[in-house]
Write an enzyme that holds these catalytic residues in place. Structure first.
Site, PDB file in Angstrom:
ATOM      1  CG  HIS A  17      -1.911  -1.029   1.376  1.00  0.00           C
ATOM      2  ND1 HIS A  17      -2.123  -1.736   2.539  1.00  0.00           N
ATOM      3  CD2 HIS A  17      -2.812  -1.526   0.491  1.00  0.00           C
ATOM      4  CE1 HIS A  17      -3.102  -2.604   2.374  1.00  0.00           C
ATOM      5  NE2 HIS A  17      -3.538  -2.505   1.128  1.00  0.00           N
ATOM      6  CE  LYS A  41     -14.838  -7.037   3.256  1.00  0.00           C
ATOM      7  NZ  LYS A  41     -13.662  -6.520   2.599  1.00  0.00           N
ATOM      8  NE  ARG A  90      -3.191  -7.121  -4.267  1.00  0.00           N
ATOM      9  CZ  ARG A  90      -3.969  -7.163  -3.208  1.00  0.00           C
ATOM     10  NH1 ARG A  90      -3.451  -7.461  -2.044  1.00  0.00           N
ATOM     11  NH2 ARG A  90      -5.247  -6.913  -3.301  1.00  0.00           N
ATOM     12  CB  SER A 128      -4.445  -6.305   4.903  1.00  0.00           C
ATOM     13  OG  SER A 128      -4.139  -5.027   4.419  1.00  0.00           O
TER      14      SER A 128
END
Ligand code: ADP
Length: 165
Positions: A17, A41, A90, A128
């Site tokens: 990030h 979440k 990614r 993460s």
């Protein structure tokens, strides 16, 4: 002034990030990194804690601001006068969902474009979730997150594991 929003969960912010934040900060006059709060979440860190971790790792980047929001990203971008959303890519597996989101956001706010920055080769595997998995098994977080927040992640993970015991 060109303003971009870099949205995400940042639970917690990783070196991947941070690489995107630094590169975006070179391309735009101002980058607003926004913790998008999703009440469904539950993360490891609370939204306020994620903001605090982000503030610490971007210290010194003068055109980067940290914020959080629970409203629709397209509306948030409009309210902040942003013309662009920045996303990190990614792998091809990120692409489909990101392409869908970018198209949706442009439909919701036609003045809003999305730019994609490809992940730095060293961080293409990093997320993460990987960081949390490593912390769970006591793997040293060097190379995954900034040294400034390593201890926070380890502490938070052991607190969580102790609660579950
Ligand atoms: P994560 O997938 O790590 O939980 P977020 O939901 O917080 O990440 O992602 C926010 C944005 O950062 C997304 O655009 C995501 O593709 C991008 N991103 C996440 N990890 C990396 C990385 N290692 N390199 C480049 N971009 C990344």
């Amino acid at each position: 002034m060109s303003i971009a929003i870099y949205p995400g969960s940042f639970d917690p912010v990783t070196l991947g990030h941070l690489d995107i934040i630094k590169r975006a900060a070179k391309q735009f006059d101002k980058v607003i990194v926004c913790v998008m709060v999703n009440s469904e979440k539950k993360g490891l860190f609370t939204p306020d804690e994620r903001v605090d971790l982000l503030c610490r790792v971007v210290k010194g980047l003068d055109n980067v601001e940290i914020d959080s929001s629970h409203i629709l990203l397209a509306d948030y971008a409009k309210s902040r006068g942003a013309s662009c959303i920045v996303k990190g890519l990614r792998a091809m597996s990120d692409f489909e969902a990101e392409f869908q989101m970018a198209t949706l956001n442009r439909k919701l706010n036609p003045d809003l474009d999305t730019v994609f920055l490809t992940a730095c080769q060293d961080y293409t595997y990093l997320s993460s979730s990987i960081v949390k998995e490593m912390a769970r098994y006591n793997v040293k977080l060097e190379g995954f997150v900034s040294p400034l927040i390593e201890e926070d992640v380890n502490r938070k993970m052991s607190e969580q594991l102790n609660v579950k015991k």
